[in-house]
Write a protein that holds these residues in place. Structure first.
Motif, mmCIF file in Angstrom:
data_model
loop_
_atom_site.group_PDB
_atom_site.id
_atom_site.type_symbol
_atom_site.label_atom_id
_atom_site.label_comp_id
_atom_site.label_asym_id
_atom_site.label_seq_id
_atom_site.Cartn_x
_atom_site.Cartn_y
_atom_site.Cartn_z
ATOM 1 N N LYS A 201 -49.233 58.516 38.179
ATOM 2 C CA LYS A 201 -49.574 57.328 38.976
ATOM 3 C C LYS A 201 -50.373 56.329 38.128
ATOM 4 O O LYS A 201 -50.126 55.111 38.183
ATOM 5 N N LEU A 205 -49.217 52.433 36.988
ATOM 6 C CA LEU A 205 -50.031 51.235 37.205
ATOM 7 C C LEU A 205 -50.297 50.498 35.891
ATOM 8 O O LEU A 205 -50.269 49.261 35.843
ATOM 9 N N ASN A 301 -60.591 43.364 45.311
ATOM 10 C CA ASN A 301 -59.140 43.498 45.529
ATOM 11 C C ASN A 301 -58.365 43.743 44.235
ATOM 12 O O ASN A 301 -57.143 43.612 44.202
ATOM 13 N N ASN A 303 -56.691 46.082 41.343
ATOM 14 C CA ASN A 303 -56.188 47.452 41.218
ATOM 15 C C ASN A 303 -57.108 48.251 40.303
ATOM 16 O O ASN A 303 -57.509 47.766 39.246
ATOM 17 N N LYS A 319 -62.157 50.616 46.018
ATOM 18 C CA LYS A 319 -60.959 51.332 46.435
ATOM 19 C C LYS A 319 -60.157 51.661 45.177
ATOM 20 O O LYS A 319 -59.810 50.788 44.386
ATOM 21 N N THR A 320 -59.877 52.938 44.986
ATOM 22 C CA THR A 320 -59.275 53.407 43.735
ATOM 23 C C THR A 320 -57.824 53.784 43.964
ATOM 24 O O THR A 320 -57.517 54.644 44.786
ATOM 25 N N HIS A 321 -56.931 53.135 43.223
ATOM 26 C CA HIS A 321 -55.498 53.325 43.422
ATOM 27 C C HIS A 321 -54.959 54.513 42.640
ATOM 28 O O HIS A 321 -53.909 55.053 42.985
ATOM 29 N N ALA A 322 -55.674 54.908 41.575
ATOM 30 C CA ALA A 322 -55.287 56.102 40.816
ATOM 31 C C ALA A 322 -56.556 56.841 40.411
ATOM 32 O O ALA A 322 -57.102 56.601 39.335
#
Length: 566
Positions: A201, A205, A301, A303, A319-322
């Motif tokens: 993931k 990204l 906002n 990534n 907020k952590t996307h990976a």
């Protein structure tokens, strides 16, 4: 092994010997006498470094651990001695640096009877350490030491503390109980990596981003991930920014290294690199208030990929996307393997990281270099940093105190080499760190030049260790930025309190004469045209040396601190 009986103090010495301890930093006291006697009598190969203050002993152990990747060990007596070690423990623990503190205590049999120096050491150290214990029975000594080394070196490194009562030091321990667990004498130990889907993931990204950047904290250097990081960013051509503690993740002059970001050492140019990113890869850092300028850069906002050995730091502030929970070095190596196979899938047009980094550096260093040529008196801080950048050996280790040294050396000190060449106490920022840290670094890496840069406020906290430096004949270079003020506070009063200066100024000390009284070569410089010549003499002296530089007060300087820059 025969079942020979040792006393508790002897057992403690033997356990430290089994874990490869070569140096202990500390200060004597009544309740420590059995331990000192064991150190005197036994053949163990451990060098005890007598300090003049327990705080200093802790800071020495901290820097020693940072430059050796071995546990730093310090000790002190009960009562006041146990309390004086606390600043070093909170600093090291929050910086993920393993130090073991052993504090002697009143006898177990005297508890609750009002003996001199009694206090609840275990409760005192609990919030400041990763693990701590009180040994009530001599038979607990081997297990306590094994637990301490395991806790310090596995997972997120941290500090441990053992309270060692006076009578326990005299009681018997069976020699058959003395053994050490292999692998826990250095850190990080027992590394682990995230799952394959989590790593994939993150790779996806990275390949999809238009303007990705990396922000490195101290965890990169602790993990020894410098080569893996360089391979990653060179493959993807993306800029690297660092926290103050993350310096050394990439060589300072590497074309992709944009430098320190945040409110201490960051400037508008480096802030802009973070602001324009559509993906930020945090590695070994907590994304705290200083690094992100109170969580404004990067924006909420953006990534986020976040790699850390401590799962509790991931997803706290962004907020952590990976999310990647694991060791930085091993994880980056796995990411690189996948990137090498899959980079052909990177079809999106990507910003040129080298151009972005170099433009940012040019914008950042242009005003710095202009000020560094100034012949004004008092001497401007920029000139001091610029001189040391040019004159110090490339592999020197600089230890900087908070106040004036930290922002200037965070922003503008450039090491040609990756790794641990800059140390500062950024977790809690207590004054009086640099001189003691430089001693620990000099003892840990005696082949490298160790440098302490401090303000005159910090010098006042730690002046007694000049005797330690003289006694040990340590060829440390000490720089005192002398401006007769607690500069960080006065600059903040100027910026945020309409110049309502209160109780921040003090009389100037002739630090060169103080050092000379301890037998240290020293110079006082107030003419900028003489600065290079004096620094060169001090660096090449081969002996302890101190240069007292009459400097511009911080509130009048162009310090790289965002809250003062707008």
């Amino acid at each position: 092994m025969s079942d020979t009986k040792l006393n508790g103090a002897e057992a403690m010495v033997r356990m430290l010997e089994l874990y490869g301890v070569k140096h202990i930093f500390g200060l004597c006291g009544d309740t420590s006498l059995p331990f000192y006697d064991a150190l005197y009598r036994l053949d163990h190969g451990i060098d005890h470094v007598l300090t003049r203050d327990e705080r200093s002993a802790g800071y020495m152990a901290d820097a020693y651990a940072r430059v050796t990747n071995r546990v730093g060990v310090c000790e002190g007596p009960s009562g006041g001695g146990a309390t004086y070690l606390l600043p070093a423990f909170v600093e090291a623990n929050e910086s993920s640096i393993p130090i073991l503190g052993i504090t002697s205590d009143v006898p177990v049999s005297s508890r609750g009877r009002f003996p001199l120096t009694e206090l609840d050491q275990e409760a005192l150290y609990k919030p400041l350490t990763k693990w701590n214990t009180t040994i009530d029975l001599a038979q607990q000594i081997p297990g306590a030491v094994r637990t301490a080394f395991r806790e310090m070196t596995t997972g997120r490194p941290g500090t441990t503390h053992i309270c060692f009562p006076h009578d326990v030091q005299k009681h018997e321990v069976s020699q058959t109980e003395l053994w050490a667990q292999d692998g826990h004498e250095t850190f990080p130990a027992q590394r682990f990596v995230p799952s394959e889907p989590a790593i994939q993931k993150a790779v996806d990204l990275l390949l999809q981003a238009h303007s990705p950047i990396v922000i490195c904290g101290g965890g990169v250097v602790i993990s020894g991930a410098e080569v893996a990081l360089a391979n990653l960013v060179e493959l993807l051509n993306i800029p690297v920014c660092t926290t103050v503690s993350g310096q050394g993740s990439l060589a300072g002059r590497h074309p992709l290294n944009a430098g320190v970001v945040g409110s201490n050492g960051g400037v508008i140019a480096t802030r802009n690199i973070v602001a324009q990113a559509d993906l930020v890869f945090f590695i070994g850092c907590r994304a705290g208030s200083t690094t992100t300028e109170h969580w404004r850069f990067p924006s909420p906002n953006t990534n986020i990929i976040h790699l850390d050995i401590d799962a509790n730091t991931i997803g706290v502030n962004y907020k952590t996307h990976a999310p990647l929970f694991g060791d930085a070095k091993l994880t980056l190596e796995l990411i690189n393997l996948l990137l090498q196979k899959q980079i052909i899938n990177r079809t999106k047009k990507v910003i040129d990281g080298k151009t972005l980094s170099l433009q940012s550096k040019e914008e950042k260093f242009a005003p710095f270099l202009q000020l560094a040529q100034s012949n004004d008196s008092p001497i401007v801080p920029e000139r001091i940093v610029h001189s040391l950048n040019r004159l110090l050996p490339k592999d020197a280790i600089i230890c900087a105190d908070p106040g004036t040294p930290c922002p200037y050396f965070s922003a503008y000190f450039l090491s040609d080499l990756p790794g641990r060449h800059f140390i500062t106490n950024r977790a809690h920022g207590a004054l009086g760190y640099a001189m003691s840290a430089a001693i620990g670094a000099a003892i840990g890496r005696p082949n490298l030049k160790s440098v302490a840069v401090m303000g005159d406020g910090s010098f006042g906290f730690t002046v007694g260790e000049l005797e330690t430096i003289t006694r040990r004949k340590l060829p440390i270079l000490m720089i005192v930025i002398s401006n007769s003020v607690y500069g960080w506070i006065k600059a903040s009063q100027k910026s945020g309190y309409d110049k309502r200066y209160f109780s921040v100024d003090f009389e100037r000390t002739d630090h060169a004469r103080v050092a000379a009284a301890y037998g240290i070569q020293s110079w006082r410089v107030d003419n900028p045209l003489q600065l290079d010549e004096v620094l060169k003499k001090a660096i090449e002296s081969g002996a302890p040396a101190l240069v007292d530089i009459i400097s511009q007060p911080l509130q009048d300087a162009a310090a790289p601190v965002s809250q003062w820059m707008g």
